[in-house]
Write a protein that holds these residues in place. Structure first.
Motif, PDB file in Angstrom:
ATOM      1  N   TRP A   1       0.593  -1.267   0.207  1.00 24.56           N
ATOM      2  CA  TRP A   1       0.124  -0.496  -0.130  1.00 24.56           C
ATOM      3  C   TRP A   1       0.991   1.407   0.187  1.00 24.56           C
TER       4      TRP A   1
ATOM      5  N   LYS B   1      -0.369   3.701  -3.019  1.00 20.59           N
ATOM      6  CA  LYS B   1      -1.318   4.744  -2.845  1.00 20.59           C
ATOM      7  C   LYS B   1      -1.475   5.774  -2.870  1.00 20.59           C
TER       8      LYS B   1
ATOM      9  N   ALA C   1      -6.505  -2.885  -7.259  1.00 19.65           N
ATOM     10  CA  ALA C   1      -5.586  -3.247  -5.890  1.00 19.65           C
ATOM     11  C   ALA C   1      -6.784  -4.637  -5.558  1.00 19.65           C
ATOM     12  N   ASP C   2      -6.180  -5.313  -4.856  1.00 24.24           N
ATOM     13  CA  ASP C   2      -6.601  -6.342  -3.902  1.00 24.24           C
ATOM     14  C   ASP C   2      -6.264  -6.544  -2.546  1.00 24.24           C
ATOM     15  N   GLU C   3      -7.841  -6.072  -1.937  1.00 22.34           N
ATOM     16  CA  GLU C   3      -7.685  -6.222  -0.636  1.00 22.34           C
ATOM     17  C   GLU C   3      -8.289  -7.836   0.094  1.00 22.34           C
TER      18      GLU C   3
ATOM     19  N   ILE D   1      -7.120  -4.831   6.796  1.00 19.57           N
ATOM     20  CA  ILE D   1      -7.263  -4.985   5.656  1.00 19.57           C
ATOM     21  C   ILE D   1      -6.464  -4.002   5.814  1.00 19.57           C
ATOM     22  N   ARG D   2      -5.662  -5.854   4.531  1.00 18.33           N
ATOM     23  CA  ARG D   2      -4.202  -5.689   3.712  1.00 18.33           C
ATOM     24  C   ARG D   2      -4.223  -5.012   2.368  1.00 18.33           C
ATOM     25  N   LYS D   3      -3.337  -4.237   1.700  1.00 21.44           N
ATOM     26  CA  LYS D   3      -4.098  -3.546   0.139  1.00 21.44           C
ATOM     27  C   LYS D   3      -2.681  -4.119  -0.108  1.00 21.44           C
ATOM     28  N   THR D   4      -2.427  -4.499  -2.013  1.00 20.23           N
ATOM     29  CA  THR D   4      -1.364  -4.600  -2.083  1.00 20.23           C
ATOM     30  C   THR D   4      -1.842  -4.103  -3.626  1.00 20.23           C
TER      31      THR D   4
END
Length: 133
Positions: free
Chosen positions: A19, A23, A44-46, A57-60
């Motif tokens: 993120w 971001k 973006a994957d959550e 919540i991890r966003k990559t």
């Protein structure tokens, strides 16, 4: 008017971007710096992760996609794929984007070779007919 190209496929990113890395990227739709001037975007994957302090919540981002689902003027597609590669050093990009223009036979791909976005065009070869070349 202009010439339209249908672009499909995806380019994978390893390891996925964190993120903090993406971001504020102009390649992330909806970000503060979102720029539709680029022909590619990040997906973006959550993932919800349980921690001692609650859910996180991890966003990559692990994928580069065409900016639009419909055909578009992909005049700068190769340069834009290279721009996204250059924006995130330390990551490996692999995969391809398949491109089909409006005119019959206008087929090409954008592939990644040694960290560079490269245009590849197919070679059409007619088979021999009864030994006649």
């Amino acid at each position: 008017m202009g010439y339209y190209t249908r672009v499909t496929g995806e380019i994978n990113i390893e390891p996925p971007l964190t993120w903090q890395e993406f971001k504020d990227s102009p390649f992330l739709p909806g970000s503060a710096n979102d720029s539709t001037a680029y022909d590619v975007r990040l997906r973006a994957d959550e993932e919800t992760v349980d921690t001692d302090d609650g859910q996180l919540i991890r966003k990559t981002a692990s994928t580069v996609l065409p900016r639009w689902d419909d055909s578009f003027k992909a005049y700068n597609l190769i340069e834009h794929v290279q721009a996204i590669i250059d924006a995130f050093p330390g990551h490996t990009f692999s995969g391809r984007l398949d491109c089909e223009g409006e005119e019959t036979g206008d087929l090409w791909r954008v592939v990644i070779r040694d960290g560079r976005a490269v245009k590849v065009t197919p070679q059409i070869v007619w088979p021999d007919e009864d030994g006649v070349a």
